[in-house]
Design an enzyme around this catalytic site. Structure first.
Site, short mmCIF file in Angstrom:
data_model
loop_
_atom_site.label_atom_id
_atom_site.label_comp_id
_atom_site.label_asym_id
_atom_site.label_seq_id
_atom_site.Cartn_x
_atom_site.Cartn_y
_atom_site.Cartn_z
N HIS A 94 1.01 -1.43 -0.03
CA HIS A 94 -0.28 -0.06 -0.05
C HIS A 94 1.02 0.83 -0.02
CE1 HIS A 94 -3.71 -2.19 1.83
NE2 HIS A 94 -3.61 -2.00 0.92
N TYR A 223 -9.44 4.77 7.38
CA TYR A 223 -10.06 5.43 8.78
C TYR A 223 -10.86 6.05 9.11
CZ TYR A 223 -5.71 2.48 10.15
OH TYR A 223 -4.15 1.92 10.64
N PRO A 315 -4.44 -1.06 18.77
CA PRO A 315 -4.05 -1.25 17.37
C PRO A 315 -4.80 -0.05 16.14
CG PRO A 315 -6.19 -2.28 18.29
CD PRO A 315 -5.74 -1.61 19.54
N LYS A 319 0.35 -0.68 15.67
CA LYS A 319 2.32 -0.89 15.30
C LYS A 319 2.46 -2.19 16.42
CE LYS A 319 3.20 2.85 13.23
NZ LYS A 319 3.34 2.47 12.33
N TYR A 407 3.21 6.21 10.06
CA TYR A 407 2.55 5.23 9.93
C TYR A 407 3.23 3.87 9.25
CZ TYR A 407 -1.37 2.39 8.03
OH TYR A 407 -2.42 1.40 8.11
#
Length: 412
Positions: A94, A223, A315, A319, A407
């Site tokens: 991604h 998200y 979550p 990580k 990220y």
């Protein structure tokens, strides 16, 4: 006396009555999850012997459903120790991530903002399966279904692990013990009273998640922030989707039919995204509580904690597994230096180095959690600030870069 870098072969000896097994190895590892397996694999390719003790059966370990957003540092680490072939074939790379709020969705460019770095979606269960296969191929020793695992003599040069299997008590003598046995494992519990300081934040909400054999909502993760609560659209494969909605921490999973879940998911997504959701029967449904936890230090004598044994992250920032692999990276470096040249500095600095990165990941995970979830005062000042933060984040290249460099994973 300093040990040499030569591998010390495992020695198994029956006692005088023919009961039990006494084994010698260099590193005794508690826990046969991905952290313990990866540590054993790294040590093996560097000529260092290890034995893994796992409480559950292999089938049980491989049956656990876990998240699977892998930082580039993790995938690079697996490739270096010959565990990356299937990830390269089947993992979904991604180059971006999406934030949905206020009825719209904004894509943030991972590759463009981080100099080409990406994440790979590949289930943690599959990572564990690949590591098991690699250890089996190299003759690694993994002892499953062990009970009453107990570390001994941790402040001496000859620590040991005892355990019970099939009604017999066994003992492994080793140079070091690595506890990769999770939050409830014996590793952290073996620290003497007063030797650990812990930090914890328990969030008043959890994630209700389902797994379904349906087409994912998007080719990249979404998200979502909504007045009804957080939502996450993820995936495992082209026809295997993972969805989460924010619920109360004590929510009754049985009260959520598939129909109720899909309805709630779609209500929290932008209309154009919700319209494209493929619904289907769930094949797994569970509640994930959210917690931040850190123990300091990460070692006592010759016992070292890695992964969930030493820290937990919510979550939201993906990580958990990535942070465990970073721990394994630091710990394996210290062990390799010790066995290669007698240099103990890497082991002495392990806790400090690992905790420095752990707290940065804790900060990011906490920040993402507070940014995306419905909070107690969302209808007032807090909600206005949260929306302003989202607007600023998605309108500022500097802010987006800060999000994305965390990220995709900070450097080891």
């Amino acid at each position: 006396m300093r040990l040499t870098c030569l591998v010390r072969r495992k020695i198994m000896v029956r006692d005088e009555r023919g009961r039990g097994v006494q084994m010698k190895t260099q590193v005794g590892i508690i826990g046969g999850g991905p952290a313990g397996l990866l540590l054993s694999q790294i040590l093996h390719v560097n000529g260092i012997d290890s034995v893994i003790l796992e409480r559950q059966t292999r089938e049980y370990v491989l049956g656990r459903i876990r998240a699977g957003v892998l930082e580039q540092g993790l995938t690079d680490t697996l490739r270096r120790v010959d565990v990356g072939d299937r990830i390269d074939r089947e993992g979904q790379v991604h180059g971006g991530v999406n934030l949905a709020f206020g009825g719209r969705m904004v894509r943030i460019d991972l590759e463009g903002l981080t100099g080409g770095k990406t994440v790979t979606v590949y289930g943690q269960t599959e990572v564990t399966r690949d590591l098991y296969e690699a250890r089996d191929a190299m003759g690694g020793v993994i002892i499953d279904e062990t009970e009453d695992v107990t570390p001994h003599d941790l402040t001496t040069d000859t620590p040991a692990l005892s355990y019970r299997k099939d009604g017999e008590v066994h003992r492994i003598e080793c140079d070091f013990v690595a506890a990769c046995d999770g939050f409830h494992g014996v590793g952290r519990q073996s620290f003497p009273s007063g030797s650990l300081k812990t930090y914890e934040k328990v969030y008043p909400f959890g994630w209700l998640g389902i797994l379904s054999r349906t087409k994912p909502a998007n080719h990249e993760l979404i998200y979502g922030n909504h007045e009804r609560g957080f939502v996450l659209c993820s995936m495992r494969e082209e026809r295997l989707s993972r969805y989460y909605v924010q619920v109360a921490a004590d929510e009754d999973v049985d009260a959520w039919s598939d129909e109720r879940f899909w309805d709630e998911l779609c209500r929290r997504l932008p209309e154009d995204v919700a319209a494209g959701i493929e619904q289907g029967p769930s094949i797994e449904k569970s509640l994930t509580p959210l917690r931040s936890f850190v123990a300091e230090p990460l070692n006592y004598g010759r016992l070292f904690l890695a992964g969930d044994a030493g820290h937990i992250v919510p979550p939201t920032g993906a990580k958990g597994l990535n942070l465990a692999v970073a721990d394994v990276h630091y710990l394996s470096e210290g062990l390799i230096s010790y066995y290669g040249s007698g240099d103990e500095s890497g082991l002495r600095s392990y806790s400090k180095r690992a905790l420095r990165r752990i707290w940065k990941a804790e900060r990011f995970s906490w920040w993402m959690t507070m940014l995306m979830h419905k909070l107690a005062d969302d209808d007032g000042f807090g909600g206005k600030v949260q929306r302003a933060e989202l607007e600023y984040l998605t309108g500022s290249q500097a802010a987006m870069t800060a999000l994305e460099e965390n990220y995709v994973g900070l450097p080891y």
